[in-house]
Design a protein around this motif. Structure first.
Motif, PDB file in Angstrom:
ATOM      1  N   TYR A 357       0.791  -1.192  -0.074  1.00  0.00           N
ATOM      2  CA  TYR A 357      -0.114   0.055  -0.200  1.00  0.00           C
ATOM      3  C   TYR A 357       0.900   1.294  -0.023  1.00  0.00           C
ATOM      4  O   TYR A 357       0.488   2.205  -0.450  1.00  0.00           O
ATOM      5  N   CYS A 493      -3.680   2.161   5.149  1.00  0.00           N
ATOM      6  CA  CYS A 493      -4.235   1.494   4.111  1.00  0.00           C
ATOM      7  C   CYS A 493      -5.874   1.684   3.695  1.00  0.00           C
ATOM      8  O   CYS A 493      -6.095   1.576   2.681  1.00  0.00           O
ATOM      9  N   ILE A 497      -7.050   2.608   0.136  1.00  0.00           N
ATOM     10  CA  ILE A 497      -7.641   1.926  -1.034  1.00  0.00           C
ATOM     11  C   ILE A 497      -9.018   2.150  -1.184  1.00  0.00           C
ATOM     12  O   ILE A 497      -9.926   2.024  -2.469  1.00  0.00           O
TER      13      ILE A 497
END
Lengths: 601, 340
Positions: A357, A493, A497
């Motif tokens: 990530y 993260c 995302i």
């Protein structure tokens, strides 16, 4: 050359003396100059410095905004000037402007009659796939990644339940923390301190962090193997099993049924079995997915993630098998289990997530692949051996304690390798700090990775252990690591995302509120317990009555409760941000398409 | 062959075997060996009642705040006469039942005092019951939770003879006509706590503490000065450690449980004999108060003198100071008395 060699020899000789001040002459007189304590103070200053840097970067952005406003003001003045102009003059300017706007290129200005062709594919073949990107993308625009619908769904459900357990677990933690200040808050057996404390730790461990890691892991595994998940159904099964385990475990603990009080294995074995089955299913699913990958190499993230799953399975089995747990055998296993739970499960898995990530959020490759591999094997070697440092000076064998202390010092290797790798990856992209909160989250997580782990190693040394063991300093350390490292990186993260999956980014002011509340809260929490814990330890060494150490802690416990409240509020903001990101189903328009069309036409 | 980058089987297998090997070295083998210990001579098994108390100790999560390990460092000398050794845990650490494993008693935090030797330090059942019902009845600054669910309030008339009544001090007392009695669980938990006593090592075996620097220096000074004055011992601090949980820091005691020392005729008596004898031998002459334990084994003559002098000159008390010598004489006298 010769000089250098003798220096190294000298250092090698001195090192054991530095880390193994075995027995003599421990006093509180110059505790402040002991290496462990100086080290810790320096480490905390590092965190403080990073916070200041982030703050300055943010302030810089605000200064820029202010400048822009000034420019706008100038524009306004210009408009006013226009209004004051005579009519003929304006007409003349407009005429000229109209002419310019209507001007069209004939297409053969450069002397050619042929149509444009892109024989080498320079324009048509622009790709945003990770392999061989031709140029960097703009960072702050959410780019929808083409994700198979079932994968997206499973990831969102894992993350969603994780967020629930975070809010629940820290609500309990906050309540338990307040009991230090008001011990008479309630008199219900199922709300008493001894029962709720493991509810808090286990809920945030097995509920929040584990579910979040696995959810984020599913995306990494599929993405870096360039294939689809082996079996979606089993992903759902393990999701249900983990949630069931945490739910049942919580109820049992509140009902006073625990597995003997060993930290982090308070769930009785039938409950932990559900969790273990879920881990094994997940491992198999990940393993088969990696096995059917469409590229030759196994990306380093998958090393960490697969290893974390398999190590944790072994760990759970050793931790719960009854054959060697009578007498002090239980204590040996306890030290091993509680440390490896953190090191082999949370830390290893989270490192795997960073390796994907962090570069992904900066849209660049990781700085050094080999450093990642070195960190992987040293993580296994050093981390496994250090569990007994939770029982220094205990009746456990002295050699086992010494092994633990020596290998704790060895932890510097994976930690320094990892930190260097992440910081070098960030290098050159520092402007992201002012552009979004993803990098600040990563940066805090990585700095705490260095600070928290190093501080833990220092704490294992015998002198620092002498002062800090059994005090509230331990609690500060575990929050520095489980919260400062694991949770901050998981948040980074999430914010990397989720916008790409759902196409929705929460308002930056809410992400900012989340970041600052959590960070300031953690800092208040950790500083108060570190300071109080040190004074407590010194008070014990001086031989004061025990009660005095309780009384001296009182103001620090108040500050801890304040820090904890800030952290909890930040989780509510985070839960809102999560809801905001997943609630809106409308996909954002693909920003790249119009650009290419414009070029082509 | 060992291409971890391209061969997932080898990679996973290597990680698995590596971890299992290391785990065996550092956890499974040592754990297996640690089970192989002998009990100390004189060490007794837990009774049925005490074991039930241990289960309650685990159930309520007492281990979250209370350790049961005396480390081999000087500061832990407060909690026991010698460092803990593996044999100390032999009877309390076996599997609790099929669902729950052997209890984790060593602990990792000392938010409350260490309990290794609590049975010797505080043998009074009355004190433990009051303290469990509400710790602040006896230790004002305590932050320990109360455990009222281990007790029951009943009509005063319906109290049976075998019930254990808890006399609450002012401010905590039950409404008139009602009495607080201890449930069976409370008695089991107290029985377990009373059973926690460090067993003396057989003759000739010594487990030493790693000394702190200060201690070494003061001891050195003592030797240099020849016969040392007792001034090195802090009576006020010792009082806090050994006496204040019952008689309280202000010397006023707890009404209905522990008598006040402030203004006490025994403490203020010019002749210290009765006072010192009470400290040495314990006291159970007054039915309205709980009985007091003997301290002869726990405190040295100098320490007793220091404590007595602190009591005789604090909280408005005004009695002449006594010397270590007087305590020594009385101790000899008491020890030569035939036990009754």
């Amino acid at each position: 050359m010769n000089n250098k060699r003798s220096l190294i020899t000298l250092l090698t000789l001195l090192l054991p003396m530095l880390i193994l001040p075995q027995n003599t002459n421990i006093s509180t007189d110059n505790w402040i100059t002991s290496p462990g304590i100086i080290g810790t103070v320096v480490l905390i200053l590092i965190v403080f410095l990073v916070a200041i840097i982030i703050l300055l970067a943010k302030l810089n952005t605000y200064a820029d905004t202010y400048k822009r406003k000034q420019l706008n003001k100038k524009g306004l003045e210009f408009t006013e000037e226009m209004i004051g102009m005579r009519e003929e003059e304006i007409d003349r300017i407009l005429e000229g402007r109209k002419k310019a706007l209507n001007f069209k290129l004939s297409g053969d200005e450069l002397g050619s009659q042929e149509t444009v062709k892109d024989r080498k594919g320079l324009v048509n073949m622009v790709t945003h796939e990770p392999e061989n990107p031709m140029f960097d993308e703009k960072k702050n625009t959410p780019i929808a990644l083409e994700t198979p619908e079932p994968l997206k769904k499973i990831v969102l459900y894992y993350l969603g339940t994780a967020v629930f357990w975070l809010v629940f677990g820290t609500l309990v933690g906050q309540y338990v923390g307040m009991k230090f200040v008001w011990p008479e808050m309630d008199s219900q057996p199922w709300l008493s301190f001894g029962r709720l404390r493991p509810v808090h730790t286990n809920a945030v461990f097995w509920g929040w962090a584990s579910l979040a890691m696995i959810g984020l892991g599913y995306f990494v595994i599929a993405r870096t193997s360039n294939t689809v998940i082996h079996n979606y159904k089993s992903a759902w099964y393990s999701l249900i099993l983990i949630n069931l385990a945490v739910l049942l475990g919580t109820l049992f603990l509140m009902g006073g049924i625990n597995n003997g009080g060993g930290e982090y294995r308070e769930y009785i074995w039938p409950v932990m079995l559900l969790f273990a089955i879920a881990i094994i299913i997940t491992f198999w699913n990940f393993y088969k997915t990696v096995a059917s990958r469409k590229i030759k190499d196994i990306y380093v993230s998958n090393w960490y993630i697969l290893a974390a799953l398999i190590w944790t399975t072994v760990l759970a089995i050793i931790g719960y098998l009854p054959n060697f747990q009578d007498g002090l055998g239980e204590t040996v296993i306890q030290g091993y289990y509680m440390h490896q739970g953190v090191g082999m499960w949370f830390m290893t898995f989270t490192l795997g997530l960073i390796y994907y990530y962090l570069p992904s959020s900066l849209n660049k490759p990781i700085y050094s692949y080999s450093l990642g591999v070195l960190a992987f094997w040293t993580q296994m070697l050093f981390y496994t051996m250090i569990g007994t440092h939770h029982f220094v000076f205990s009746p456990l064998p002295w050699w086992l304690q010494t092994t633990a202390i020596v290998f704790s010092a060895g932890m510097f290797i994976p930690v320094v390798a990892g930190t260097t790798n992440f910081l070098m990856t960030m290098k050159g992209s520092w402007n992201h700090i002012s552009k979004s909160y993803v990098l600040p989250f990563f940066l805090v997580g990585v700095i705490f990775y260095f600070v928290g782990s190093t501080q833990g190693s220092l704490q294992a040394f015998r002198f620092t252990n002498y002062v800090w063991h059994f005090t509230d300093f331990n609690v500060a350390h575990s929050h520095m690591t489980m919260y400062g490292i694991i949770t901050f990186i998981l948040w980074a993260c999430f914010y990397t995302i989720l916008p790409k999956l759902t196409g929705k980014e929460p308002p930056q002011v809410f992400v900012g509120a989340h970041f600052w509340l959590a960070f300031i809260g953690l800092f208040a929490y950790m500083m108060s317990l570190m300071a109080g814990g040190t004074l407590k330890g010194l008070s014990w060494i001086d031989g004061n009555a025990f009660l005095e150490s309780v009384i001296l802690m009182k103001p620090y416990w108040v500050w801890r409760a304040i820090g904890g409240s800030l952290m909890f509020v930040s989780h509510l903001v985070f839960a809102y941000n999560f809801y905001y990101m997943v609630n809106n189903k409308k996909p954002i328009e693909n920003l790249d398409a119009p650009v290419l069309e414009r070029v082509n036409n | 062959m060992f291409d971890f980058h391209k061969n997932h089987k080898i990679l996973v297998l290597a990680a698995f075997l590596g971890f299992v090997t290391l785990s065996f070295i550092v956890a499974v083998f040592p754990a297996y060996q640690m089970q192989d210990v002998e009990p100390l001579p004189g060490q007794v098994q837990l009774t049925e009642n005490e074991r039930k108390g241990l289960n309650l100790y685990i159930k309520e999560g007492c281990v979250a705040c209370h350790t049961q390990q005396v480390r081999n460092i000087e500061m832990d000398n407060t909690w026991g006469d010698r460092p803990s050794i593996p044999s100390d845990y032999i009877f309390s650490k076996e599997r609790m039942d099929i669902w729950r494993q052997s209890p984790s008693l060593l602990g990792s935090e000392r938010t409350g005092p260490d309990l290794t030797d609590i049975g010797r330090r505080q043998p009074s059942e009355a004190w433990h019951l009051l303290h469990l019902y509400n710790p602040r009845t006896v230790v004002g600054a305590s932050i320990m939770p109360s455990y009222p669910w281990l007790f029951k309030e009943v009509e005063s008339g319906s109290v049976k003879e075998n019930n254990v009544v808890v006399n609450l001090p002012e401010g905590y007392a039950t409404s008139s006509g009602r009495t607080l009695i201890a449930k069976e669980e409370a008695l089991q938990l107290v029985a377990y706590l009373q059973s926690l006593k460090q067993v003396k090592l057989p003759d000739g075996q010594v487990e030493e503490f790693i000394p702190a620097l200060k201690q070494i220096q003061t001891e050195g000074n003592k030797v240099n000065q020849g016969s040392a004055s007792a001034s090195g011992i802090n009576g006020a601090q010792l009082y806090k450690q050994a006496c204040a949980v019952c008689h309280q820091d202000n010397g006023k005691g707890v009404a209905g449980a522990f008598p006040p020392l402030a203004g006490s005729p025994i403490v203020n008596d010019v002749d210290p004999e009765l006072m010192i004898r009470i400290i040495l031998q314990g006291y159970d002459a007054r039915s309205e108060y709980a009985s007091m334990q003997p301290f002869a084994d726990q405190l040295s003559d100098a320490e007793i003198a220091a404590i007595a002098n602190h009591e005789r000159t604090s909280w408005g008390n005004n009695a002449p100071e006594i010397t270590e010598e007087e305590v020594r004489k009385l101790r000899e006298f008491v020890e030569n008395q035939p036990s009754n």
